[in-house]
Design an enzyme around this catalytic site. Structure first.
Site, PDB file in Angstrom:
ATOM      1  N   VAL A 236       0.846  -1.194   0.000  1.00 60.65           N
ATOM      2  CA  VAL A 236       0.000   0.000   0.000  1.00 60.65           C
ATOM      3  C   VAL A 236       0.886   1.250   0.000  1.00 60.65           C
ATOM      4  O   VAL A 236       1.841   1.356   0.766  1.00 60.65           O
ATOM      5  CB  VAL A 236      -0.930   0.002   1.229  1.00 60.65           C
ATOM      6  CG1 VAL A 236      -1.611   1.358   1.396  1.00 60.65           C
ATOM      7  CG2 VAL A 236      -1.966  -1.106   1.097  1.00 60.65           C
ATOM      8  N   HIS A 534       6.348  -5.637  21.696  1.00 59.35           N
ATOM      9  CA  HIS A 534       4.935  -5.493  22.060  1.00 59.35           C
ATOM     10  C   HIS A 534       4.466  -4.052  21.901  1.00 59.35           C
ATOM     11  O   HIS A 534       3.765  -3.530  22.746  1.00 59.35           O
ATOM     12  CB  HIS A 534       4.723  -5.910  23.519  1.00 59.35           C
ATOM     13  CG  HIS A 534       4.894  -7.357  23.799  1.00 59.35           C
ATOM     14  ND1 HIS A 534       4.813  -7.881  25.073  1.00 59.35           N
ATOM     15  CD2 HIS A 534       5.137  -8.406  22.979  1.00 59.35           C
ATOM     16  CE1 HIS A 534       5.005  -9.187  25.024  1.00 59.35           C
ATOM     17  NE2 HIS A 534       5.206  -9.526  23.765  1.00 59.35           N
ATOM     18  N   HIS A 577       1.077 -10.379  27.324  1.00 58.79           N
ATOM     19  CA  HIS A 577       2.026 -10.621  26.258  1.00 58.79           C
ATOM     20  C   HIS A 577       1.410 -10.480  24.899  1.00 58.79           C
ATOM     21  O   HIS A 577       0.281 -10.787  24.655  1.00 58.79           O
ATOM     22  CB  HIS A 577       2.627 -12.019  26.373  1.00 58.79           C
ATOM     23  CG  HIS A 577       3.755 -12.069  27.303  1.00 58.79           C
ATOM     24  ND1 HIS A 577       4.934 -12.689  27.051  1.00 58.79           N
ATOM     25  CD2 HIS A 577       3.889 -11.525  28.531  1.00 58.79           C
ATOM     26  CE1 HIS A 577       5.736 -12.542  28.094  1.00 58.79           C
ATOM     27  NE2 HIS A 577       5.110 -11.845  28.994  1.00 58.79           N
TER      28      HIS A 577
END
Length: 615
Positions: A236, A534, A577
Site C-alpha cells: 500500500v 509489544h 504478552h
C-alpha cells in the site's frame, strides 16, 4: 482487484486484519478485500510445528527485521532490531504462542481515558468469541496439577487454546518457590486477576499439536467465501480521499497500492480499515497526508489532516534475563537439549507420533506489585517516580494527555492488587552472554517492564512506501523504568534462599556474581536489554486534544470512514504478552516475544461490531 469496488478495503492481512475480514464476510452481502504486503506461508512446517522459535526469524520473506533507533544517552549507544511477522497471519505465525490476557484494571483504564465501552466486561465478551479452550491431557496433569476455570474460557471460537506440554520440573521449582515467597497461586489467570503466579495457556491445537493463528483459525476455514478476496504482495502506498467536496472531514474512497511493479487502485464503498500494525499504521497514515505537519513536510507529503498523535505515544515491553544452571541430579527437559543434533532429530520423529519437545511452551508466569518486590522501599520508590513525573510536567516535556496517563500509572503502582512486575521462566539458556555448556540444562528468569513511563515514536523517514519507518522507543528516557527492572532482578536474586530454588540451582550464569551493586545492574540492563516487540499506542484511542488518533469507534479523527483496527490503538500499555521474548539463538537464529494475540483478536472481534453497527 485493480479498479474494482468492495464494501471494505482492509490494509494488512496479519493477526487482526484476517480476523476482521473473516467476521465481516459472515454476512454474504458484504464484500471485503484484504491487501497484504507479504506472501502466504500456509503449510510451512517451520511455522505450524511448535518449538521452533528461531527457524524463521532471519527469513526476510517471513519476518520484518526493522532497525530501532534509541537515544545513546539512555541505552549506552545500543541499537536494536525489531521483529514483525511478514505475510499472511502476520506476527501470529512467528510468535512464542503464549496466550496471555491483561488484568481487568489495565483494560478498565482504557475507558477512564475517554473511551466508553472499552472495559474489562466488554473485553471478556469478545475474548470468549475468539477462542476454544481444550482441557489439558491426563499425561500433563499426572506430571503437574493444572488448574483452570471454564467460566473464563471460550468454547467455540476460531483460535484453539490449551495448556501446552512443558518442562514441569522448571514449573515446580518456579511456582513453589514464588508461593513460599508470598505470591498468590492463581487458579486461572484469564478472568481478570493475574497478580500472583500461574501456568499459562498457549494458542496451540492439541488435536495435532500445531500452531493456531489468524490463518488457521480465521482465514483457511473461510477462504472460499465468494465475498472475501485476499491479494498478497500488495504494498500500500497511500489511502485515497474524496477531495471534490469542501468538508471538515475527509471521506476515504479507496487505496493505492503497488503490485507486480505496477500502481493500482481499489475502491471502498463503505470504509477503509487500517490493520497494518503498530509500526506500519503510522507510516501509511503519514504517506496519506494524516499526521504531524512537520513530519509530512519533511517527507514531501501535503497535509490533509493535522493529527499530531500519529506515530506518538509508542510503548513497548523491554525486558532482561537472569539465567541459571540447573542441578544435574534432577532430570530436566529444557530447550537446551535441542542444541544436540541427535536430540533435535529424535524430537522431530517423536512429534510425528504426537510426542516430544515440539509440544512444549513457555508456561510459568508471575505478576506482582512493587510492595511485594521490595516491601521496605516501595513507598519511597513510588514517591521518587511521582517526583520525576512532576518535574517532566513542569518542564513542559510532557503533554496534558500524557500526564493523564501517568496519573493512572501512579495509581497502579499504589494499588497492591495490580501488578507492576512480571517474571516468567523460560526453560533454557536465554541470555547468551556466557556461552551455554553442552550437556547442561538451564532456565532463565525474565523480567519484563509492564507499564513503562517512557514514550517512543514511529515516523516516516521518506515518502518511499518500501522504506522502513524510523522507530525510536526512547527506552529509559524516564529513569524510573530502569529502576523498576533493577528492583525486579533484585527480587529474582532473593529467591535463591528458598526451596526448591535453593537446591535446584547450581549457579547464576548471567549476569553472575561480579554484578553486585545497583549501578552494576543498571549497566547490565542497558547493555543487554531486549525488546519483547509489544509496541502499542502509535494510533492511540484517546480524545483528539489528548493526542488521540482514533475515537472509541476506532475512526481516525478528521475522517468519516477510515478506521484503525489493531493493537496500535491501545492507548496505554498493559500487563500481558504479545507472545515471545529476548534473543533465543535456537539453531543459530534469534527471536523474541511478539504482539498480544489474545488482545489483538479481541480488537478484531469488537472492530467488526463497530463497523457493522455504526453505519
Amino acid at each position: 482487484v485493480s479498479a474494482k469496488s468492495f464494501d471494505y478495503v482492509i490494509i494488512g492481512g496479519g493477526t487482526t486484519g484476517l480476523a476482521l475480514a473473516s467476521r465481516l464476510t459472515e454476512d454474504p452481502s458484504v464484500t471485503v478485500v484484504v491487501l497484504e504486503a507479504g506472501q502466504s506461508h500456509v503449510g510451512d512446517p517451520n511455522i505450524t510445528i511448535p518449538g521452533q522459535f528461531g527457524n524463521v526469524i532471519d527469513n526476510p520473506k517471513v519476518n520484518y527485521l526493522l532497525p530501532m533507533m534509541t537515544d545513546p544517552k539512555y541505552c549506552n549507544n545500543r541499537q536494536y532490531l525489531w521483529s514483525r511477522g511478514k505475510g499472511l497471519g502476520g506476527s501470529s505465525t512467528i510468535n512464542f504462542y503464549a496466550w496471555s490476557k491483561p488484568p481487568a484494571g489495565d483494560v478498565d483504564v482504557f475507558e477512564k481515558l475517554g473511551n466508553p465501552g472499552w472495559n474489562w466486561k466488554e473485553y471478556m465478551r469478545y475474548s470468549k468469541r475468539s477462542e476454544t479452550f481444550h482441557h489439558p491431557s491426563e499425561e500433563q496433569t499426572s506430571l503437574y496439577p493444572h488448574t483452570f476455570d471454564e467460566r473464563h474460557r471460550g468454547t467455540s471460537g476460531p483460535i484453539q487454546v490449551t495448556i501446552p506440554h512443558h518442562a514441569h520440573t522448571i514449573d515446580v521449582l518456579f511456582q513453589e518457590t514464588l508461593v513460599k515467597k508470598g505470591l498468590k497461586p492463581i487458579l486461572d489467570a484469564y478472568g481478570g486477576d493475574i497478580t500472583g503466579t500461574w501456568i499459562s495457556s498457549s494458542n496451540l491445537d492439541p488435536r495435532g499439536w500445531t500452531r493456531s493463528d489468524a490463518v488457521t483459525g480465521y482465514f483457511l476455514p473461510n477462504k472460499d467465501r465468494p465475498n472475501l478476496t485476499v491479494l498478497l504482495e500488495a504494498c500500500v502506498t497511500r489511502i485515497l480521499f474524496d477531495e471534490s467536496h469542501q468538508s471538515t472531514e475527509l471521506t476515504a474512497t479507496g487505496v493505492e497500492f503497488i503490485y507486480t511493479f505496477g500502481t493500482h487502485v481499489v475502491h471502498a464503498k463503505r470504509e477503509v480499515i487500517l490493520s497494518a500494525g503498530a509500526i506500519k499504521d503510522p507510516q501509511v497514515l503519514e504517506l496519506s497526508g494524516i499526521g504531524q505537519p512537520e513530519v509530512l513536510s519533511r517527507i514531501g507529503v501535503d497535509v490533509k489532516v493535522d493529527l499530531p498523535g500519529v506515530g506518538e505515544n509508542m510503548q513497548d515491553h523491554p525486558f532482561i534475563g537472569v539465567s541459571y544452571e540447573l542441578n544435574p541430579e534432577v532430570p530436566h527437559a529444557t530447550y537446551d537439549l535441542m542444541f544436540d543434533p541427535d536430540y533435535a532429530q529424535e524430537a522431530k520423529r517423536l512429534y510425528s507420533l504426537g510426542k516430544g519437545m515440539h509440544r512444549l511452551g513457555v508456561t510459568s508466569f508471575s505478576y506482582f506489585p512493587i510492595s511485594q518486590a521490595n516491601p521496605s522501599e516501595a513507598k519511597a520508590l513510588i514517591n521518587k517516580a511521582e517526583i520525576e513525573i512532576k518535574q517532566l510536567h513542569e518542564s513542559g516535556k510532557v503533554s496534558k494527555g500524557l500526564v493523564d496517563q501517568y496519573r493512572h500509572q501512579i495509581a497502579t503502582l499504589r494499588d497492591d492488587k495490580q501488578p507492576d512486575f512480571e517474571v516468567f521462566a523460560f526453560p533454557g539458556h536465554y541470555t547468551f552472554i556466557t556461552p551455554r555448556e553442552p550437556g547442561k540444562c538451564y532456565f532463565t528468569a525474565c523480567s519484563l517492564l509492564n507499564h513503562p513511563f517512557s514514550r517512543g515514536s514511529i515516523h516516516c523517514k521518506t515518502s518511499d512506501p518500501f522504506a522502513q519507518p524510523l522507530i525510536d522507543p526512547h527506552y529509559f528516557e524516564v529513569d524510573f523504568d530502569l529502576e523498576l527492572l533493577v528492583q525486579s532482578i533484585k527480587f529474582t536474586r532473593s529467591l535463591h534462599l528458598m526451596e526448591p530454588w535453593k537446591s535446584g540451582v547450581v549457579r547464576e550464569v548471567d549476569p553472575g556474581p561480579k554484578c553486585e551493586s545497583d549501578a552494576d545492574l543498571r549497566e547490565y540492563i542497558k547493555n543487554h536489554l531486549g525488546s519483547a516487540w509489544h509496541a502499542v499506542g502509535t494510533c492511540s484511542m484517546l480524545p483528539r486534544e489528548k493526542g488521540g488518533v482514533v475515537d472509541p469507534q476506532l475512526k481516525v479523527y478528521g475522517t468519516t470512514n477510515l478506521r484503525v483496527v489493531d493493537i496500535s490503538i491501545v492507548p496505554i500499555q498493559v500487563a500481558a504478552h504479545t507472545q515471545g521474548k529476548h534473543v533465543l539463538r535456537h539453531f543459530h537464529s534469534c527471536c523474541r516475544i511478539e504482539p498480544f494475540p489474545a488482545t489483538a483478536f479481541v480488537i478484531a472481534e469488537k472492530g467488526k461490531f463497530l463497523c457493522v453497527f455504526s453505519l
